[in-house]
Motif scaffolding. Structure first.
Motif, PDB file in Angstrom:
ATOM      1  N   LEU B 379      28.703  26.546  33.560  1.00  0.00           N
ATOM      2  CA  LEU B 379      28.219  26.709  32.183  1.00  0.00           C
ATOM      3  C   LEU B 379      27.372  27.975  32.049  1.00  0.00           C
ATOM      4  CD1 LEU B 379      27.302  23.069  31.091  1.00  0.00           C
ATOM      5  CD2 LEU B 379      29.315  24.382  30.516  1.00  0.00           C
ATOM      6  N   VAL B 380      26.576  28.261  33.098  1.00  0.00           N
ATOM      7  CA  VAL B 380      25.710  29.443  33.039  1.00  0.00           C
ATOM      8  C   VAL B 380      26.548  30.724  33.187  1.00  0.00           C
ATOM      9  CG1 VAL B 380      23.877  30.679  34.273  1.00  0.00           C
ATOM     10  CG2 VAL B 380      23.649  28.240  33.819  1.00  0.00           C
ATOM     11  N   SER B 381      27.502  30.701  34.118  1.00  0.00           N
ATOM     12  CA  SER B 381      28.214  31.948  34.442  1.00  0.00           C
ATOM     13  C   SER B 381      29.468  32.182  33.605  1.00  0.00           C
ATOM     14  CB  SER B 381      28.581  31.957  35.919  1.00  0.00           C
ATOM     15  OG  SER B 381      29.459  30.886  36.173  1.00  0.00           O
ATOM     16  N   MET B 382      29.886  31.150  32.849  1.00  0.00           N
ATOM     17  CA  MET B 382      31.181  31.264  32.177  1.00  0.00           C
ATOM     18  C   MET B 382      31.215  32.377  31.135  1.00  0.00           C
ATOM     19  SD  MET B 382      33.871  30.038  32.979  1.00  0.00           S
ATOM     20  CE  MET B 382      33.518  28.616  33.963  1.00  0.00           C
ATOM     21  N   ARG B 383      30.072  32.648  30.533  1.00  0.00           N
ATOM     22  CA  ARG B 383      30.039  33.744  29.555  1.00  0.00           C
ATOM     23  C   ARG B 383      30.466  35.041  30.222  1.00  0.00           C
ATOM     24  NH1 ARG B 383      27.532  31.787  25.112  1.00  0.00           N
ATOM     25  NH2 ARG B 383      26.349  29.908  25.520  1.00  0.00           N
ATOM     26  N   TRP B 384      30.089  35.178  31.498  1.00  0.00           N
ATOM     27  CA  TRP B 384      30.462  36.403  32.229  1.00  0.00           C
ATOM     28  C   TRP B 384      31.930  36.370  32.605  1.00  0.00           C
ATOM     29  CZ3 TRP B 384      27.141  40.064  31.628  1.00  0.00           C
ATOM     30  CH2 TRP B 384      25.817  39.721  31.368  1.00  0.00           C
ATOM     31  N   PHE B 385      32.417  35.193  32.969  1.00  0.00           N
ATOM     32  CA  PHE B 385      33.846  35.102  33.310  1.00  0.00           C
ATOM     33  C   PHE B 385      34.712  35.423  32.093  1.00  0.00           C
ATOM     34  CE2 PHE B 385      32.537  32.374  36.984  1.00  0.00           C
ATOM     35  CZ  PHE B 385      33.108  33.162  37.966  1.00  0.00           C
ATOM     36  N   ILE B 386      34.220  34.980  30.896  1.00  0.00           N
ATOM     37  CA  ILE B 386      34.994  35.239  29.679  1.00  0.00           C
ATOM     38  C   ILE B 386      35.116  36.737  29.414  1.00  0.00           C
ATOM     39  CG2 ILE B 386      34.980  34.922  27.166  1.00  0.00           C
ATOM     40  CD1 ILE B 386      33.978  32.121  27.617  1.00  0.00           C
ATOM     41  N   ARG B 387      34.152  37.508  29.912  1.00  0.00           N
ATOM     42  CA  ARG B 387      34.192  38.966  29.750  1.00  0.00           C
ATOM     43  C   ARG B 387      35.464  39.560  30.352  1.00  0.00           C
ATOM     44  NH1 ARG B 387      30.784  41.285  26.170  1.00  0.00           N
ATOM     45  NH2 ARG B 387      28.941  40.018  26.007  1.00  0.00           N
ATOM     46  N   ILE B 388      36.017  38.864  31.348  1.00  0.00           N
ATOM     47  CA  ILE B 388      37.262  39.322  31.980  1.00  0.00           C
ATOM     48  C   ILE B 388      38.322  39.577  30.912  1.00  0.00           C
ATOM     49  CG2 ILE B 388      39.191  38.614  33.502  1.00  0.00           C
ATOM     50  CD1 ILE B 388      37.194  36.926  35.067  1.00  0.00           C
ATOM     51  N   THR B 389      38.301  38.690  29.889  1.00  0.00           N
ATOM     52  CA  THR B 389      39.346  38.763  28.875  1.00  0.00           C
ATOM     53  C   THR B 389      39.216  39.993  27.993  1.00  0.00           C
ATOM     54  OG1 THR B 389      38.004  37.451  27.398  1.00  0.00           O
ATOM     55  CG2 THR B 389      39.577  36.266  28.760  1.00  0.00           C
ATOM     56  N   GLU B 390      38.041  40.635  28.016  1.00  0.00           N
ATOM     57  CA  GLU B 390      37.853  41.814  27.166  1.00  0.00           C
ATOM     58  C   GLU B 390      38.334  43.092  27.849  1.00  0.00           C
ATOM     59  OE1 GLU B 390      33.764  41.768  26.037  1.00  0.00           O
ATOM     60  OE2 GLU B 390      33.943  39.796  25.116  1.00  0.00           O
ATOM     61  N   ILE B 391      38.630  42.987  29.146  1.00  0.00           N
ATOM     62  CA  ILE B 391      39.073  44.177  29.883  1.00  0.00           C
ATOM     63  C   ILE B 391      40.512  44.491  29.466  1.00  0.00           C
ATOM     64  CG2 ILE B 391      39.443  45.131  32.193  1.00  0.00           C
ATOM     65  CD1 ILE B 391      37.460  42.981  33.197  1.00  0.00           C
ATOM     66  N   PRO B 392      40.826  45.783  29.215  1.00  0.00           N
ATOM     67  CA  PRO B 392      42.208  46.108  28.818  1.00  0.00           C
ATOM     68  C   PRO B 392      43.213  45.752  29.920  1.00  0.00           C
ATOM     69  CG  PRO B 392      40.759  48.006  28.555  1.00  0.00           C
ATOM     70  CD  PRO B 392      39.959  46.964  29.244  1.00  0.00           C
ATOM     71  N   LYS B 393      44.431  45.440  29.478  1.00  0.00           N
ATOM     72  CA  LYS B 393      45.486  45.095  30.431  1.00  0.00           C
ATOM     73  C   LYS B 393      45.725  46.219  31.427  1.00  0.00           C
ATOM     74  CE  LYS B 393      48.297  42.189  27.439  1.00  0.00           C
ATOM     75  NZ  LYS B 393      49.575  42.040  26.769  1.00  0.00           N
ATOM     76  N   SER B 394      45.606  47.472  30.952  1.00  0.00           N
ATOM     77  CA  SER B 394      45.893  48.610  31.830  1.00  0.00           C
ATOM     78  C   SER B 394      44.932  48.664  33.015  1.00  0.00           C
ATOM     79  CB  SER B 394      45.814  49.912  31.038  1.00  0.00           C
ATOM     80  OG  SER B 394      44.519  50.075  30.508  1.00  0.00           O
ATOM     81  N   VAL B 395      43.780  47.991  32.910  1.00  0.00           N
ATOM     82  CA  VAL B 395      42.824  47.965  34.020  1.00  0.00           C
ATOM     83  C   VAL B 395      43.003  46.697  34.853  1.00  0.00           C
ATOM     84  CG1 VAL B 395      40.359  47.870  34.612  1.00  0.00           C
ATOM     85  CG2 VAL B 395      41.139  49.377  32.792  1.00  0.00           C
ATOM     86  N   ILE B 396      43.061  45.563  34.162  1.00  0.00           N
ATOM     87  CA  ILE B 396      43.051  44.289  34.901  1.00  0.00           C
ATOM     88  C   ILE B 396      44.342  44.069  35.684  1.00  0.00           C
ATOM     89  CG2 ILE B 396      43.863  42.637  33.122  1.00  0.00           C
ATOM     90  CD1 ILE B 396      41.342  40.966  34.130  1.00  0.00           C
ATOM     91  N   VAL B 397      45.464  44.513  35.155  1.00  0.00           N
ATOM     92  CA  VAL B 397      46.737  44.266  35.856  1.00  0.00           C
ATOM     93  C   VAL B 397      46.761  44.958  37.229  1.00  0.00           C
ATOM     94  CG1 VAL B 397      49.227  44.688  35.763  1.00  0.00           C
ATOM     95  CG2 VAL B 397      48.071  43.628  33.829  1.00  0.00           C
ATOM     96  N   PRO B 398      46.511  46.274  37.318  1.00  0.00           N
ATOM     97  CA  PRO B 398      46.519  46.873  38.671  1.00  0.00           C
ATOM     98  C   PRO B 398      45.438  46.326  39.590  1.00  0.00           C
ATOM     99  CG  PRO B 398      45.878  48.500  37.018  1.00  0.00           C
ATOM    100  CD  PRO B 398      46.345  47.303  36.280  1.00  0.00           C
ATOM    101  N   VAL B 399      44.244  46.001  39.025  1.00  0.00           N
ATOM    102  CA  VAL B 399      43.162  45.486  39.871  1.00  0.00           C
ATOM    103  C   VAL B 399      43.556  44.128  40.475  1.00  0.00           C
ATOM    104  CG1 VAL B 399      40.794  44.587  39.842  1.00  0.00           C
ATOM    105  CG2 VAL B 399      41.290  46.775  38.777  1.00  0.00           C
ATOM    106  N   VAL B 400      44.123  43.240  39.632  1.00  0.00           N
ATOM    107  CA  VAL B 400      44.516  41.920  40.161  1.00  0.00           C
ATOM    108  C   VAL B 400      45.683  42.072  41.143  1.00  0.00           C
ATOM    109  CG1 VAL B 400      45.241  39.572  39.586  1.00  0.00           C
ATOM    110  CG2 VAL B 400      43.623  40.722  38.136  1.00  0.00           C
TER     111      VAL B 400
END
Lengths: 177, 501
Positions: B379-400
């Protein structure tokens, strides 16, 4: 392009690829069926045991036999779908690939990354991969290009250092150096 | 030792600062490890094992339980936000949590999963305390006939659950079962279908299959649309509201689903060799069958998320039942927990509860405590995990994709596993484009060796194959397998008739 138009064009594209899908399914299952028949024969040569009624080959043969039946059933289903599909509105294989060019380009880059890693090492190969894929996916100028450089440095050499120094998991170092 | 003395002794040990801190670190490690595709709970718990050697038995086992319970919830994060199950036990979570996140409600999807996981773990801890001995006795009575039938049931359930075609689903399950036969024969050690290739000698690693099939192919699908990708669109759009307490009421307003799915998790967890990977699918299936609107499952509804997450989290308590009562580990993770106790000089078996009552009660309490800690941390950290969704696809796809490569490399430190990952990813992407469901394939690979071993054991014990149909539990499971396929075919035909008319 608005989101609604984009959604609509996407739906049309999916609908139009039904004929191509049916042909691909027939060819794919015919190829698989031939392969499974060959493997079924190969499994017949596996040794049996005097301690158990089923030897090493029985279970794979059971599965392979059932797989061939399913391949044939899917081929029949796909033939029916092919007959129903409208040939006039179908997209060709070339257009299908072009529509998904970014996905295939990213997968090709991933393939190159895997092939280069033993030579360049994890850190450098990852740095190059991350940078190239971000450029392919649209980070070509200004702030996004700067961000691409930073992301590549952090998740390439950065991850290598994290795993090597903190988690003691050694990632490939590269044969060139 | 009388029960109250044992309970007080365990409370004293468990609520020491050192144990609480090590448990909290364990929870964080479990959540984060399970959220990364390719890092399983088993890997996290194995990495935690050497750290516990210097601790007291209860502190050590409580820390590992914290990793275990944390891992049960961590798989939810990547399943909901990226559509990639962080662990096999989060496969069914992707069916509804991911569509929900894609519809613009990632916060709700995560909060539903967190609360469902918490209540699932809590219910399983209660059942563990009340029913450990009788349930363990039932589980241990299952013979190879029942195990084989259980696996057949699990495979048909998942094949009929996902995708548009039952034929394709069943074919993928069988393909998974076949892939599992590559490598050494489980009974005789004979090499099969290796064709002299070294990397195939030990079989195709299922973890590489899992990452390739789910992660790589899913990531490639994400960047299909050039307009969206090049504009820097985020992976998940829409409102990022995270209202945990409103969602808690939403979860509690489904008591039937929550209780049924948790009980499925407990029972499946108590069956040795089964575990979260089956529990989440069966819980999801049961919820779908009990629902008045089964056609809405898979479109991003709360019931699907609640069923899957409470089901997989409840296996943690269920898995401990046979371990505590009989010394039989319910899963690979329970086997590591058992190893940790044995290293500490504690003998695990029927006398455990008599000789080390404080330790056993401590384990029960640690389950509750770990479930609470996971809830608070998420509950405390989920706000930060949700931030993942704001990262553009062009960044998150190669990183993952790079994280996937690490997951494959870290497994055996072999570059060939990376090549395999690329190949499996490409094949997985093409299969998905041809409408083949990928979950049955992975489940087939995981369950293949268990299915084959039990089939052969059953026929070794008695060559009469009709026993599969005459032993009541086995017959019931086979009947359920046939029914699951038949009902799905009926549903699909009905849907087609409606569509045509």
């Amino acid at each position: 392009m608005s989101a609604a138009t984009d959604q609509a064009s996407r739906a049309t594209r999916e609908a139009n690829s039904e004929r191509g899908k049916a042909i691909a399914n027939i060819l794919f299952n015919a190829g698989l069926a031939a392969l499974f028949v060959g493997l079924f024969m190969e499994a017949g040569d596996l040794p049996s045991s005097m301690w158990e009624p089923l030897g090493a080959g029985s279970f794979p043969r059971l599965v392979l036999g059932a797989l061939v039946l399913f391949n044939l059933a899917i081929m029949c289903q796909s033939m029916i779908e092919l007959r129903r599909a409208d040939p006039a509105s179908s997209v060709g294989a070339g257009r299908w690939f072009i529509q998904r060019r970014l996905a295939f380009a990213s997968l090709a880059a991933f393939c190159g990354y895997a092939l280069l890693m033993p030579w360049l090492g994890f850190a450098l190969a990852s740095l190059l991969f991350l940078f190239i894929v971000q450029i392919i996916l649209g980070a070509r100028s200004g702030r996004r290009l700067l961000m691409a450089c930073a992301v590549s440095a952090v998740f390439g050499p950065g991850l290598d250092a994290l795993f090597g120094q903190v988690f003691m998991i050694s990632l490939p170092q590269g044969r060139l150096w | 030792m009388p029960m109250t003395d044992a309970l007080l002794a365990s409370v004293e040990q468990l609520f020491s600062l050192a144990t609480l801190v090590s448990m909290m670190i364990g929870v964080m490690a479990g959540v984060i490890a399970a959220a990364i595709p390719g890092f399983t709970i088993t890997m996290a718990i194995v990495l935690a094992l050497p750290v516990t050697f210097t601790m007291s038995p209860l502190q050590g086992v409580a820390t590992m339980l914290a990793v275990y319970v944390g891992g049960g919830s961590g798989g939810l994060i990547s399943a909901a936000l990226l559509g990639i199950p962080g662990t096999p036990s989060a496969v069914a979570t992707t069916f509804d949590a991911y569509p929900m996140a894609r519809k613009g409600e990632p916060g709700r999807a995560l909060a539903l999963g967190i609360w469902a996981s918490f209540f699932g773990a809590l219910i399983s801890a209660v059942v563990l305390i009340i029913a450990a001995p009788p349930l363990a006795l039932i589980a241990v009575k299952l013979g190879p006939w029942e195990y084989f039938s259980l696996i057949l049931f699990a495979v048909t359930v998942v094949a009929s659950l996902v995708g548009k075609s039952v034929l394709k689903g069943l074919m993928m399950s069988l393909l998974g079962l076949f892939i599992a036969t590559v490598g050494q024969d489980p009974m005789m050690g004979v090499p099969r279908f290796t064709f002299g290739i070294d990397v195939l000698a030990a079989g195709i690693p299922f973890l590489v299959m899992l990452i390739g099939i789910f992660a790589v192919s899913q990531l490639a699908s994400e960047v299909e649309n050039p307009t969206e990708t090049k504009q820097g669109k985020a992976l998940v759009g829409g409102k990022m509201h995270f209202q945990p307490f409103g969602v808690m009421r939403e979860v509690l307003s489904r008591p039937g689903n929550l209780l049924r799915s948790s009980m499925v998790g407990v029972v499946i967890g108590a069956v040795p060799g089964a575990g979260g990977s089956i529990a989440n699918l069966i819980a999801y299936d049961q919820a779908k069958r009990a629902s008045k609107t089964p056609e809405q499952f898979g479109t991003g509804i709360a019931d699907g998320v609640v069923a899957s997450e409470s089901g997989n989290s409840a296996t943690a308590g269920g898995g401990l039942i046979p371990m505590i009562a009989l010394g039989i580990p319910g899963s690979a993770v329970d086997a590591v927990l058992m190893a940790a106790l044995m290293v500490q000089g504690v003998s695990v078996g029927p006398r455990l509860i008599m000789d080390n009552a404080d330790l056993v009660y401590g384990m029960f309490l640690a389950m509750f405590l770990a479930a609470g800690m996971v809830l608070v941390f998420c509950l405390v950290s989920m706000r930060w995990f949700i931030r993942i969704t704001e990262i553009p696809k062009s960044v998150i796809v190669p990183v993952v994709l790079v994280c996937c490569a690490i997951g494959a490399l870290a497994l055996n430190n072999r570059i060939t596993d990376l090549y395999l990952l690329v190949g499996v990813g490409l094949v997985g992407y093409l299969l998905a484009k041809l409408d083949y469901p990928l979950a049955p394939l992975v489940l087939g690979v995981i369950l293949g060796p268990i299915a084959e071993t039990n089939l052969r054991r059953a026929l070794m014990a008695d060559e009469n194959w009709t026993l599969f149909f005459t032993r009541p539990i086995s017959a019931m499971l086979l009947l359920l397998a046939v029914l699951s396929v038949a009902l799905t075919v009926r549903r699909l035909l009905k849907q087609r008739r409606i569509a045509n008319s």
